[in-house]
Design an enzyme around this catalytic site. Sequence first.
Site, short mmCIF file in Angstrom:
data_model
loop_
_atom_site.label_atom_id
_atom_site.label_comp_id
_atom_site.label_asym_id
_atom_site.label_seq_id
_atom_site.Cartn_x
_atom_site.Cartn_y
_atom_site.Cartn_z
N TYR A 16 47.52 -17.06 10.66
CA TYR A 16 46.97 -18.51 10.05
C TYR A 16 46.79 -19.35 10.97
CZ TYR A 16 48.11 -16.93 5.28
OH TYR A 16 48.05 -16.31 3.82
N ARG A 58 43.07 -18.66 11.24
CA ARG A 58 42.56 -19.15 10.34
C ARG A 58 42.25 -20.82 10.24
NH1 ARG A 58 42.53 -15.07 9.85
NH2 ARG A 58 40.60 -15.49 10.47
N GLN A 64 41.31 -23.42 -5.42
CA GLN A 64 41.85 -22.28 -5.11
C GLN A 64 42.01 -22.30 -3.43
OE1 GLN A 64 39.74 -19.89 -8.26
NE2 GLN A 64 41.10 -18.62 -7.77
N ILE A 78 42.59 -23.04 0.34
CA ILE A 78 43.33 -23.65 1.13
C ILE A 78 42.78 -24.58 2.30
CG2 ILE A 78 45.17 -21.97 0.63
CD1 ILE A 78 44.70 -20.72 3.28
N ASP A 79 41.70 -24.76 2.43
CA ASP A 79 40.98 -25.64 3.38
C ASP A 79 40.69 -26.92 2.76
OD1 ASP A 79 38.64 -26.29 1.98
OD2 ASP A 79 38.08 -24.01 2.02
N HIS A 119 46.58 -23.37 -4.10
CA HIS A 119 47.16 -22.02 -3.45
C HIS A 119 47.77 -22.67 -2.11
CE1 HIS A 119 44.83 -19.19 -6.10
NE2 HIS A 119 45.79 -19.48 -6.50
N GLY A 155 31.96 -20.84 -7.70
CA GLY A 155 32.57 -19.77 -6.59
C GLY A 155 33.82 -19.43 -6.62
N THR A 156 34.16 -18.87 -8.12
CA THR A 156 35.51 -18.09 -8.19
C THR A 156 35.02 -17.06 -9.24
OG1 THR A 156 37.87 -18.12 -9.31
CG2 THR A 156 36.16 -19.84 -9.97
N ALA A 185 26.65 -22.56 -3.71
CA ALA A 185 27.42 -23.73 -3.83
C ALA A 185 26.39 -24.88 -3.63
CB ALA A 185 28.73 -23.98 -3.30
#
EC number: 2.3.1.286
Length: 228
Positions: free
Chosen positions: A52, A55, A85, A87-88, A103, A169-170, A213
């Site tokens: 992480y 990331r 969804q 995490i950014d 998330h 985008g999911t 996107a």
Amino acid sequence: MKLVILTGAGMSAESGIKTFRDSDGLWENYRIEDVCTPEALERNPELVNHFYNERRKQLYEAQPNEGHKGLAELEKYFDVRIITQNIDDLHERAGSTHVLHLHGELKKVRSSRNPNLIYDLDGWELKPGARAEDGSLLRPHVVFFGEAVPNIEPATELVRQADIFVIIGTSLAVYPAAGLLHYAPHGIPVYVIDPHIPSEARRLGFHLIEKGASEGVKELTKRLMMNH
């Protein structure tokens, strides 16, 4: 008019944020089971922490793309609520003011004992062995596979209130997020933006925009403004 938007990994792909869906359940050459489950955290907290940190480092180098900026612009015309969804923090950095993270958030950490003890992390690095005020090890403020998604209730409530629902985008394959679709009021317009439209969306006869996107949000804006 309430515009509710659900975004997934495809939203941030153009910003260079890698996703584990890119390559057979591998995420930057790590197996999901080794870095993104409660068991992995128990077994090897150093590896999870290192993953992480990497990331976060990547996120600090990334910038919001035109798609993120386009959604922020829509706030001039609509009451925009984003459920992500991801995490950014690219939605926030682009200027969106109402973002609900399903998330978790990469730039935050929390107590491994009390999920409500959350801290903003200064910089990209969580030092191994760092502890929360309650003495427990700090962990990423991220929902691991197999953990409950605390924000699913507020997300469901938002979708219920939507006048227009947009999915960007999911794959509509990750639950419980994929189930949000079923809470959209009957008969409202539903738009799906994705270069690879999920078969579920084709079957349900939504407005489809087969683009990434950035281009997709431009097209969406054009269509919405024509009807606004």
